[in-house]
Write an enzyme that holds these catalytic residues in place. Structure first.
Site, PDB file in Angstrom:
ATOM      1  N   CYS A  35       0.843  -1.199   0.000  1.00 38.51           N
ATOM      2  CA  CYS A  35       0.000   0.000   0.000  1.00 38.51           C
ATOM      3  C   CYS A  35       0.879   1.250   0.000  1.00 38.51           C
ATOM      4  CB  CYS A  35      -0.940   0.003   1.206  1.00 38.51           C
ATOM      5  SG  CYS A  35      -0.080   0.147   2.798  1.00 38.51           S
ATOM      6  N   CYS A  84       3.288   1.687   2.940  1.00 40.33           N
ATOM      7  CA  CYS A  84       4.508   0.887   2.785  1.00 40.33           C
ATOM      8  C   CYS A  84       5.526   1.629   1.927  1.00 40.33           C
ATOM      9  CB  CYS A  84       4.181  -0.461   2.156  1.00 40.33           C
ATOM     10  SG  CYS A  84       3.069  -1.497   3.126  1.00 40.33           S
ATOM     11  N   ASP A 120      -2.235   8.234 -30.126  1.00 40.27           N
ATOM     12  CA  ASP A 120      -1.163   8.141 -31.103  1.00 40.27           C
ATOM     13  C   ASP A 120      -1.823   7.919 -32.459  1.00 40.27           C
ATOM     14  OD1 ASP A 120       1.335   7.547 -32.369  1.00 40.27           O
ATOM     15  OD2 ASP A 120       0.864   5.422 -32.104  1.00 40.27           O
TER      16      ASP A 120
END
Length: 726
Positions: free
Chosen positions: A42, A45, A445
């Protein structure tokens, strides 16, 4: 953009003269240390690990990639992984040194199989214990009831020890460094349920809650496995880009040419690149004429004429003739390697995205601990009965366990992913749908994305059968993309090639031969003496006659106009950014009704434009397919690439379009909005459940078994709500 100009020989690249071997890296000024972090899951962390590493003397920068569960550290040369691992262990994270070039697919597969095995054990054990519990509920008493409870304990204890190991390990790693995470209350609930059950069984009590502990473990593992499956297909695009680097090259010396590892090349070296080979370094052509396929890096749809003095970049493909280049940038300074670095940085930036589940869970752990502790203390002071207080505290912990919260996102993501897969779209990233729901700007693109990326002959009917026969004979002697397209169209029209003599290909110019005593040529306008036009063309000259053009255009993909119109109707701004020429990009933009477009954009221009839009507060969806789009795909808020895209582009994107039709893109945006609404509904269901159930548990009106049943009901409700998306 797509590499539509690959010659047939590109599959077995002559530039790769030997089986690829690991190049000998030059000693860098800064050490680059890669660490595997299996315990990160997460935003908290990420922040904890990066702060711990950056605070260490000698560390210049540390970035965590959540998708790959890795940390990449730039540090002083004397710093080693052995110096960093104890620091991470000190904040509660397991860490291992990692070869930066090693793929982690095998490890990831093992993790998935491990989760699935634990889930199966928990499910099998819970079903057996449930059968024993039914006997107890049906009226078994005294010795029979005690026997069933002890059998349940014999099944439950080893099953919990194996199946719940991930929760125990994560909770221990957090507690031993003084932190709390969501696994701590989960483990407390499981342990309290087991302790209470063993206590009740040893005292010949009526109630034991082994089934509650197993059911809780099963649903939590189900949420973890669903989340794992949505992440399992994600790999590093930077690794795929690195795979395009040529491992060996031919260095030209006074004694001839020698095969060397690319890592041994130095600036100023002369390098021979054979036809079909990929440029190993950035440099300048000193000898030879050919054509270059630059579509991977610049998006140019047609080969570029290569002659002495032309600057080339690593990753470009030499098509027709041998070239000698002088190296101007090698190793990590090449354009290809710089692009890989752009992607790696952008991936790390994306991993900072905080999902709805992470946001909802921030206050969960401390809140549950406080509530359970207060419940135990209050009931103990009220009744002075440790057994009663312990039962109620266990019920509170079980009833508030985050099964519904843990399933809220992965259940919806799995259902939505299944729906979009049936429509031809593969969701690769766990948070892609959440991010797609917020998109307000779509960047396309051109070549290979909006267009098919292959030229099509448009004026076949303007030529005589004799000219077509001669042109077909000349075209079939070349592997040039325009020659291939001409051959395909002429053969489809039933044309038979003329009989030519002295047929040869002139690298960089075209093909020529003799027909009925006259020189015939098919190739560039200047070569056959024709004026250069604005439209893509191959010119045919027969003897001294006037040259005649074969005109080509790039066909649109199916559903392009409908997709652009649907996105604009949904209120999204649509942009076109391409490395192609201004005329080609402008013509396509006008054809599709796109008012904002950029032509002749380099890879760094595309990613810079995405970054600029993000700074303006835009949530950008990037749709691209080539190597030159990879950094932009990774830097965008969310990204899509066609299945026909280069591997690196498919890996960098969050969603892969499996078919040719682009219409599912607009539908994906709509499904993403519905999915986000379902996720929020699931959070509301979990909240309402807690508002109703928690007071009952605190008031002592719910036993641990009732709490487990209520928790299971909320989990099933969340899953059924998610299935409405299918």
């Amino acid at each position: 953009m797509t590499a539509e100009l690959r010659p047939p020989s590109a599959a077995a690249c002559p530039g790769c003269l030997a089986t690829p071997v690991q190049p000998v890296e030059e000693a860098p000024k800064d050490a680059r240390i890669a660490l595997s972090l299996p315990g990160v899951h997460c935003q908290v962390c990420i922040t904890t690990v990066e702060h711990a590493l950056n605070a260490l003397p000698g560390v210049h920068s540390a970035r965590v990639n959540l998708t790959l569960k890795r940390a990449l550290v730039e540090a002083d040369p004397q710093l080693r992984a052995a110096d960093l691992i104890p620091v991470l262990e000190g904040v509660g994270y397991e860490a291992h040194e990692l070869d930066p070039g090693a793929l982690q697919a095998t490890q990831s597969d093992r993790a998935g199989r491990d989760l699935l095995m634990r889930l199966a054990v928990a499910g099998f054990a819970s079903m057996n214990v449930m059968l024993l519990s039914v006997s107890v509920w049906s009226g078994a008493t005294d010795a029979t009831r005690d026997m069933f409870h002890w059998i349940s304990a014999a099944i439950t204890l080893p099953a919990i020890a194996f199946a719940a190991k991930p929760f125990f390990m994560n909770a221990w790693n957090a507690l031993r460094v003084g932190r709390l995470n969501m696994d701590v209350p989960i483990v407390l609930a499981i342990v309290l349920a087991l302790v209470t059950s063993i206590w009740e069984t040893s005292l010949s009590g009526e109630h034991a809650y082994f089934d509650a502990a197993l059911t809780l473990t099963f649903f939590l593992l189900a949420g973890r496995y669903l989340d794992y499956r949505t992440r399992a297909v994600a790999r590093s695009a930077a690794e795929e880009l690195s795979a395009l680097e040529v491992p060996r090259a031919l260095r030209v010396t006074e004694a001839g040419s020698e095969e060397v590892a690319v890592a041994e090349l130095r600036i100023g070296d002369l390098i021979l690149v054979r036809p079909g080979g990929r440029m190993p370094v950035d440099g300048e052509i000193t000898k030879g004429c050919s054509e270059l396929d630059r579509s991977l890096l610049t998006g140019e749809t047609l080969p570029v004429f290569a002659e002495p003095g032309l600057v080339v970049s690593a990753g470009e493909v030499n098509l027709t003739g041998p070239l000698t280049i002088r190296a101007t940038a090698v190793g990590k300074d090449t354009s290809l390697h710089r692009m890989a670095d752009l992607v790696a940085i952008a991936e790390s930036g994306r991993s900072r995205y905080t999902s709805l589940a992470d946001s909802a869970a921030k206050l969960y752990a401390p809140g549950v601990h406080i509530l359970a502790a207060l419940s135990f203390l209050g009931w103990y002071l009220y009744s002075w009965d440790v057994r009663t207080a312990l039962n109620i505290a266990a019920a509170v912990l079980i009833i508030t366990c985050p099964c519904a919260l843990g399933l809220a996102v992965p259940a919806v993501t799995t259902a939505a992913s299944g729906r979009l897969f049936r429509k031809g779209m593969l969701i690769k990233d766990a948070t892609a749908l959440e991010r797609l729901a917020g998109v307000d700007t779509v960047v396309f693109d051109k070549t290979g994305t909006l267009t098919a990326g292959t030229p099509e002959l448009t004026n076949l009917q303007d030529h005589t059968s004799a000219d077509l026969a001669v042109a077909l004979a000349l075209a079939e002697a070349s592997s040039h993309p325009l020659s291939v397209a001409l051959s395909r169209a002429a053969r489809a029209a039933g044309i038979v090639p003329a009989e030519l003599t002295e047929l040869t290909e002139v690298p960089g110019y075209g093909t020529q031969g003799q027909w009925q005593g006259r020189l015939v040529r098919l190739g560039r306008a200047a070569w056959v003496g024709a004026p250069q036009g604005a439209q893509t063309a191959a010119w045919l000259s027969v003897g001294q006659g006037e040259a005649r053009p074969f005109l080509f255009s790039d066909a649109l993909r199916p559903g392009v106009a409908e997709a652009v119109a649907a996105l604009q109707a949904a209120g999204k701004e649509v942009l076109l950014i391409s490395g192609d020429t201004t005329l080609a990009v402008e013509a396509l933009a006008q054809r599709l009704g796109i008012s904002r477009w950029v032509a002749e954009a380099l890879p760094q221009d595309k990613s810079a434009r995405i970054a600029q839009l993000a700074e303006e507060g835009k949530k950008v969806l990037m749709v691209g397919d080539g190597l030159n789009d990879t950094a932009a795909l990774t830097a965008a808020h969310v990204s899509i690439s066609p299945a026909s895209a280069l591997d690196a582009a498919r890996v960098a994107s969050d969603i892969v379009l499996l078919g040719q039709d682009l219409t599912p893109i607009a539908e994906a945006c709509e499904v993403a909005l519905k999915a986000t609404r379902r996720i929020r509904e699931n959070f509301r269901i979990a909240t309402i459940y807690n508002i109703i159930a928690v007071p009952l548990a605190v008031a002592g009106l719910a036993t641990p078994l009732m709490a487990a049943l209520a928790m299971s009901s909320s989990s099933i409700t969340v899953s059924l709500n998610a299935l409405r998306l299918r």
